[in-house]
Design a protein around this motif. Structure first.
Motif, mmCIF file in Angstrom:
data_model
loop_
_atom_site.group_PDB
_atom_site.id
_atom_site.type_symbol
_atom_site.label_atom_id
_atom_site.label_comp_id
_atom_site.label_asym_id
_atom_site.label_seq_id
_atom_site.Cartn_x
_atom_site.Cartn_y
_atom_site.Cartn_z
ATOM 1 N N VAL A 1 0.923 -0.979 0.089
ATOM 2 C CA VAL A 1 -0.410 -0.295 0.139
ATOM 3 C C VAL A 1 0.561 1.475 0.244
ATOM 4 O O VAL A 1 2.025 1.086 0.425
ATOM 5 C CB VAL A 1 -0.930 0.269 1.197
ATOM 6 C CG1 VAL A 1 -1.889 -1.000 1.013
ATOM 7 C CG2 VAL A 1 -0.142 0.174 2.631
ATOM 8 N N SER A 2 0.195 2.713 -0.811
ATOM 9 C CA SER A 2 1.375 3.641 -0.636
ATOM 10 C C SER A 2 0.319 4.125 0.970
ATOM 11 O O SER A 2 -0.881 4.509 0.579
ATOM 12 C CB SER A 2 0.577 4.020 -1.883
ATOM 13 O OG SER A 2 1.238 3.661 -2.741
ATOM 14 N N PRO A 3 0.861 5.014 1.308
ATOM 15 C CA PRO A 3 0.303 5.785 2.588
ATOM 16 C C PRO A 3 -0.455 7.216 2.025
ATOM 17 O O PRO A 3 -0.453 7.478 1.236
ATOM 18 C CB PRO A 3 1.562 6.188 3.500
ATOM 19 C CG PRO A 3 2.597 6.534 2.501
ATOM 20 C CD PRO A 3 2.808 5.667 1.654
ATOM 21 N N GLY A 4 -1.617 7.683 2.268
ATOM 22 C CA GLY A 4 -2.496 8.209 2.112
ATOM 23 C C GLY A 4 -2.794 9.646 3.780
ATOM 24 O O GLY A 4 -1.810 9.977 4.274
ATOM 25 N N ASP A 5 -3.607 10.553 3.659
ATOM 26 C CA ASP A 5 -3.799 11.409 4.294
ATOM 27 C C ASP A 5 -3.951 10.706 5.743
ATOM 28 O O ASP A 5 -4.523 10.048 6.062
ATOM 29 C CB ASP A 5 -5.338 12.503 3.951
ATOM 30 C CG ASP A 5 -4.782 13.411 2.598
ATOM 31 O OD1 ASP A 5 -3.796 13.279 1.579
ATOM 32 O OD2 ASP A 5 -5.584 12.988 1.749
ATOM 33 N N ILE A 6 -3.573 11.827 6.776
ATOM 34 C CA ILE A 6 -4.357 11.318 8.884
ATOM 35 C C ILE A 6 -5.075 12.669 8.310
ATOM 36 O O ILE A 6 -4.471 13.372 8.345
ATOM 37 C CB ILE A 6 -2.524 11.215 9.149
ATOM 38 C CG1 ILE A 6 -1.853 10.749 8.567
ATOM 39 C CG2 ILE A 6 -3.277 11.388 10.345
ATOM 40 C CD1 ILE A 6 -0.799 10.640 9.186
ATOM 41 N N THR A 7 -6.139 11.646 9.079
ATOM 42 C CA THR A 7 -7.095 12.994 9.378
ATOM 43 C C THR A 7 -7.227 12.569 11.081
ATOM 44 O O THR A 7 -7.998 11.520 11.437
ATOM 45 C CB THR A 7 -8.525 12.881 9.198
ATOM 46 O OG1 THR A 7 -8.413 12.326 7.838
ATOM 47 C CG2 THR A 7 -9.888 14.029 9.266
ATOM 48 N N THR B 1 -11.488 12.018 18.853
ATOM 49 C CA THR B 1 -11.155 10.597 19.952
ATOM 50 C C THR B 1 -10.722 9.806 18.766
ATOM 51 O O THR B 1 -10.379 9.017 19.353
ATOM 52 C CB THR B 1 -13.249 9.895 19.844
ATOM 53 O OG1 THR B 1 -13.456 10.971 20.933
ATOM 54 C CG2 THR B 1 -12.721 9.066 20.586
ATOM 55 N N ILE B 2 -10.615 9.050 17.349
ATOM 56 C CA ILE B 2 -10.505 8.643 16.302
ATOM 57 C C ILE B 2 -8.938 9.493 16.218
ATOM 58 O O ILE B 2 -9.160 10.648 15.174
ATOM 59 C CB ILE B 2 -11.128 7.251 16.063
ATOM 60 C CG1 ILE B 2 -11.732 8.424 15.103
ATOM 61 C CG2 ILE B 2 -11.478 7.086 17.025
ATOM 62 C CD1 ILE B 2 -11.942 7.522 14.257
ATOM 63 N N THR B 3 -7.823 9.153 15.246
ATOM 64 C CA THR B 3 -7.420 9.220 13.885
ATOM 65 C C THR B 3 -7.558 8.460 13.088
ATOM 66 O O THR B 3 -7.297 6.991 13.141
ATOM 67 C CB THR B 3 -5.782 9.369 14.431
ATOM 68 O OG1 THR B 3 -5.727 10.200 15.133
ATOM 69 C CG2 THR B 3 -4.678 10.082 13.005
ATOM 70 N N ARG B 4 -7.734 9.096 11.683
ATOM 71 C CA ARG B 4 -7.537 7.785 11.203
ATOM 72 C C ARG B 4 -6.701 8.211 9.785
ATOM 73 O O ARG B 4 -6.376 8.673 9.531
ATOM 74 C CB ARG B 4 -9.217 8.150 9.933
ATOM 75 C CG ARG B 4 -9.413 7.194 8.576
ATOM 76 C CD ARG B 4 -11.018 7.896 7.998
ATOM 77 N NE ARG B 4 -11.409 7.192 9.056
ATOM 78 C CZ ARG B 4 -13.046 8.085 8.316
ATOM 79 N NH1 ARG B 4 -13.289 8.572 6.995
ATOM 80 N NH2 ARG B 4 -14.124 7.391 9.184
ATOM 81 N N PHE B 5 -6.544 7.302 9.433
ATOM 82 C CA PHE B 5 -4.974 6.919 8.609
ATOM 83 C C PHE B 5 -5.526 6.188 7.392
ATOM 84 O O PHE B 5 -5.432 5.242 7.522
ATOM 85 C CB PHE B 5 -4.112 6.048 9.517
ATOM 86 C CG PHE B 5 -3.184 6.482 10.230
ATOM 87 C CD1 PHE B 5 -2.352 7.253 10.804
ATOM 88 C CD2 PHE B 5 -4.296 6.525 11.901
ATOM 89 C CE1 PHE B 5 -1.705 7.933 11.386
ATOM 90 C CE2 PHE B 5 -3.629 6.352 12.796
ATOM 91 C CZ PHE B 5 -2.254 7.663 13.180
ATOM 92 N N GLU B 6 -5.274 6.548 5.771
ATOM 93 C CA GLU B 6 -5.802 6.422 5.204
ATOM 94 C C GLU B 6 -4.103 6.010 4.072
ATOM 95 O O GLU B 6 -3.545 6.007 4.322
ATOM 96 C CB GLU B 6 -5.922 7.273 4.162
ATOM 97 C CG GLU B 6 -7.521 8.085 5.026
ATOM 98 C CD GLU B 6 -8.312 9.107 4.137
ATOM 99 O OE1 GLU B 6 -7.872 9.037 2.842
ATOM 100 O OE2 GLU B 6 -8.732 10.164 4.365
#
Length: 870
Positions: A366-372, A376-381
């Motif tokens: 996979v290739s790294p994407g945005d981090i939101t 409460t949570i952090t979404r790693f794409e």
């Protein structure tokens, strides 16, 4: 020695006769058939979450209880390890057992080392073929591992060994040869006999072969193209990351446009949606205390006249009611925290690098994407590489959690509307989302929703505003301490900041006598706070009656719903006022006006000369002007009995029924409570009546199928198991929430769930808010329902005929003789129909003779029937 071996081989090749077919052979055949059938049923009903936690391949932290596998825990374990080892080829195992069982019973083939070896070759080569061929099983789902459709055997023997030595085409040819050889050895069928048996289908086989060769060519071309792209991907990714040595911090929550996988990927960035948004002028302004707000309120009220009407109407009681100021609510204490530090950014990039490396360890590129980063949570794409099955990422959920040391993890594959997979990890430091922040947000302040609810913020920092009028009913559920009660308080506070008691009325039910005690003096209450489960049924019946009365009003003036009724009444009042003003502006002594004034009553004349007539009368029979400008009056028709019974009000308020703990009510009278809730949920939307149901025990007996179907909007907080999540949301996911306001929101008409952080409102804020409202007015209860609840009975709505009274006397006699009361018993003893018997039971319940229904059990008899009849 050679002669003995030759004799043994001859005996092995000699077909079995009837005399040699022993009873032990039949027993062995039956056992093999049974084993094959059991194995097949275990595979067909396999669920990875049935595996116990001690099984290394189990993906579940809390296994299903009870186990869903048809063969029980043993079947789940057997099927799990079979699928893990051989993938889809595990279904060849029961096929082999069934074949050997049939052969043993029919004496067609003796079992030997040759047949066992053939079966082993048949199984292993089948697993390898399933792994390396590019035509079938592309969507094979396996929650046990990410090894592919061939399982462990197919991955290591086929993909790693055979393909690594002789390539994919060579491996396919070799494995097909081994597969055919194993099949011949296992079945004992000669290849020539097989060709003779298939000679009739030769033309069709040729056509099918041509199609297979064409598909093989396309597959090889796709593999070659994919290999070239995969070879170029690491270099491209490395060059791109070197060109951007330091990531940027973007505080705008809106996501960037997506680029399809396989082309140049956008530069990843950090989206910080966790920091509270607060206006600069509000930061500088000094916050007023509750005492200061109450003092200002009293000063404004001094100059206004006080009405001494003991039974005022809603318009009179709340004519000068003021909505509360936002100063009562507070911002979070951590709203000034530094969420833009370099250490935080470095930690986020390090976590995403760990995720990418962990996936690469298991062969998932996979290739790294945005981090939101949310509250409460952090979404790693991540961007999956071309040709990668998404389920291979979801199968590694536990491995990613282990590598990142996460408290809780959830994989969203894919993210709706995006070409990425989201890995959601709970934050170590959680940031509260206060209700004041949401109420000041333009999304709520300028919302076009008719009944807006401030629910929380999603992972991108966007305020979630629900519309109760569009929902039209809401179900909130979650375990103790997960945030359910805080959510209910934030919903109530949202309504109190938008509606006066004249515009909205509450019916609050609190069987636990804990959660809603702060609202018992709220001016918005239509009836006193209901805490006894047996009186809840009376309140629900009043709601049903109010709903039916409103529909009768709609029918009389020719409108179909709540909003059109209020618009019609407002327009009628404006029209009446304009016509009345024209009459007095000309100074004419209109006979029409004098007759209406004497018949309907003159409300009053102000100093400016304006006149106010009874609005309902003028709305129904307004003054009309002819061509000469004079009033044209026709005497109004006499009102019907229905009109006299149900006078038309100037406007109708919303009615919101809030039940804090549905489980206590369903335990008391499940049938009657469910019936009334379902009836309100089905019909009350157009009448401006809405339900908010809450429970901390989401069992199927509490949230029944009828309730779940008629309450489409749901909010789920953390629950203890996936089964409870399915009861609330019809899908799993709520069991993986982290608690403390972390929720899943199913909006009306939405196909996907929205993960959000619920709004926080403290008990002190609720107490101050209610205190500010009670300083202005006291609640004006509905007299009929309040008296009925205090007396424990609701006034009978239907007319009881003499025939009904005679039937009731017979019912009393039957109940006295039997010592129990039920509709089915009356049907059987008196030969009544179901509707007739049920009506008799309802009449007796309304008169306090029997208690409410409790499912299939007889009703409780509340009086002494012997003394009553004597």
């Amino acid at each position: 020695m050679a002669t003995q071996k030759k004799s043994a081989r001859l005996r092995e090749r000699k077909p079995a006769t009837t005399g040699e077919h022993s009873a032990m052979g039949e027993v062995a055949g039956i056992i093999l058939l049974g084993c094959g059938l059991l194995h097949f049923l275990a595979l067909a009903s396999f669920n990875a979450y049935d595996l116990p936690t001690w099984a290394r391949i189990s993906p579940a932290t809390q296994p299903n209880d009870p186990v869903q596998n048809l063969i029980g825990p043993t079947g789940a374990i057997l099927a799990g390890y079979s699928l893990f080892a051989f993938g889809v080829a595990a279904y060849l195992i029961p096929i082999g057992f069934i074949w050997f069982g049939i052969s043993k019973l029919s004496s067609r083939l003796p079992l030997s080392y040759k047949t066992a070896g053939g079966f082993l070759l048949f199984l292993l080569s089948g697993a390898c073929l399933a792994q390396i061929q590019p035509f079938f099983f592309e969507n094979w789902q396996n929650d046990l591992s990410s090894l592919g459709p061939g399982g462990g055997a197919g991955y290591f023997l086929g993909e790693r060994l055979a393909v690594g030595i002789i390539g994919q085409i060579g491996a396919l040819i070799l494995l097909l040869v081994i597969y055919t050889t194993g099949l011949v050895m296992m079945t004992g069928m000669h290849p020539v006999a097989f060709l003779v048996a298939t000679r009739k289908g030769l033309p069709g086989a040729i056509a099918a072969t041509g199609r297979c060769l064409a598909g093989l060519a396309r597959g090889l071309l796709r593999l070659a193209t994919g290999a070239g792209k995969k070879a170029a991907t690491p270099e491209t990714t490395t060059a791109r990351r070197k060109a951007t040595p330091e990531p940027k911090l973007d505080t705008v929550p809106e996501p960037e446009p997506e680029v399809a996988s396989g082309s140049e990927l956008p530069e990843p960035k950090i989206i910080d949606a966790s920091a509270p948004r607060r206006a600069e002028d509000d930061k500088k302004r000094k916050k007023k205390t509750l005492a200061e707000l109450r003092k200002e309120l009293h000063e404004r009220k001094k100059s206004k006249p006080v009405t001494n009407n003991p039974t005022p109407s809603l318009a009179e009681a709340f004519s000068d009611f003021e909505l509360p100021p936002l100063d009562i609510l507070h911002f979070a204490e951590n709203d000034e925290s530094d969420t833009d530090s370099a250490a935080d950014k470095a930690a986020l990039w390090e976590t995403q690098t760990t995720i990418v490396k962990t996936l690469a360890t298991f062969g998932v590129k996979v290739s790294p994407g945005d981090i939101t980063k949310g509250p409460t949570i952090t979404r790693f794409e991540v961007y999956p590489s071309e040709g990668l099955r998404v389920n291979r990422i979801t199968a590694l959920e536990q491995d990613i959690a282990l590598a990142t040391k996460a408290e809780a993890i959830n994989i969203l594959a894919p993210i709706p509307g995006r070409s990425t997979v989201g890995i959601e990890i709970a934050n170590n430091n959680k940031i509260a989302v206060t209700l004041r922040e949401l109420l000041e947000d333009p999304a709520f302040a300028k919302s076009k929703a008719r009944i807006p609810l401030a629910l929380g913020k999603d992972v991108y920092g966007k305020t979630i505003v629900g519309d109760l009028a569009a929902m039209p009913h809401l179900l909130v559920s979650g375990a103790t301490g997960a945030g359910k009660s805080v959510c209910i308080n934030s919903i109530i506070a949202s309504l109190l900041y938008r509606f006066t008691p004249e515009e909205m009325r509450f019916i609050m039910v609190d069987p636990k006598v804990v959660e809603m005690q702060a609202y018992q003096e709220l001016p918005h209450l239509a009836i006193p706070l209901v805490t006894e489960p047996k009186k809840v049924l009376l309140a629900l019946r009043w709601v049903v009656k109010e709903m039916e009365n409103r529909y009768q009003m709609f029918k009389r003036i020719g409108v179909k719903d709540f909003d059109n009724f209020n618009k019609h009444q407002t327009k009628s009042r404006e029209t009446a006022a304009q016509q009345t003003g024209k009459e007095f502006a000309r100074g004419e002594n209109s006979p029409a006006l004098s007759q209406q004034t004497s018949a309907r009553g003159l409300a009053g004349i102000t100093a400016e000369g304006d006149i106010e007539l009874e609005e309902a009368a003028l709305a129904a029979h307004p003054v009309r002007l002819n061509a000469d400008g004079a009033a044209d009056y026709a005497p109004p028709p006499a009102p019907t009995a229905e009109e006299e019974e149900l006078p038309l009000p100037d406007s109708l308020p919303y009615v919101v029924v809030i039940i804090d703990e549905l489980a206590d009510l369903m335990d008391t009278a499940p049938a009657d409570v469910e019936m009334n809730i379902v009836r309100i949920a089905q019909m009350a939307r157009a009448a401006g009546i809405h339900l908010i149901l809450a429970t901390q025990t989401p069992r199927a007996e509490v949230i029944t199928g009828r309730i779940r179907a008629n309450v489409p909007t749901k909010i789920a907080f953390r629950v203890s198991s996936g089964l409870e999540s399915r009861v609330i949301l019809d899908t799993k996911g709520a069991e993986r929430l982290v608690g403390k306001g972390d929720m899943l929101y199913l909006a009306p008409g939405a196909a996907t769930l929205t993960r959000a952080q619920g709004a926080l409102v403290t008990e002190d804020e609720i107490r101050d808010l209610v205190t500010y409202l009670t300083e202005q007015a006291s609640p004006v209860f509905e007299a009929a329902i309040t008296e009925s609840i205090e007396n424990g009975a609701l006034e009978e709505e239907e007319d009881i005929t003499d025939e009904d009274e005679e039937t009731l006397e017979k019912c009393f006699e039957v109940i006295r003789q039997e010592g129990k009361a039920s509709a089915s018993m009356l049907q059987r003893r008196l030969r009544l129909g179901y509707n007739r018997a049920s009506r008799m039971m309802d009449i007796m319940e309304s008169r306090g003779i029997v208690g409410p229904g409790d499912g299939a059990r007889p009703r409780e008899i509340l009086i002494d029937l012997n003394g009553e009849l004597d």
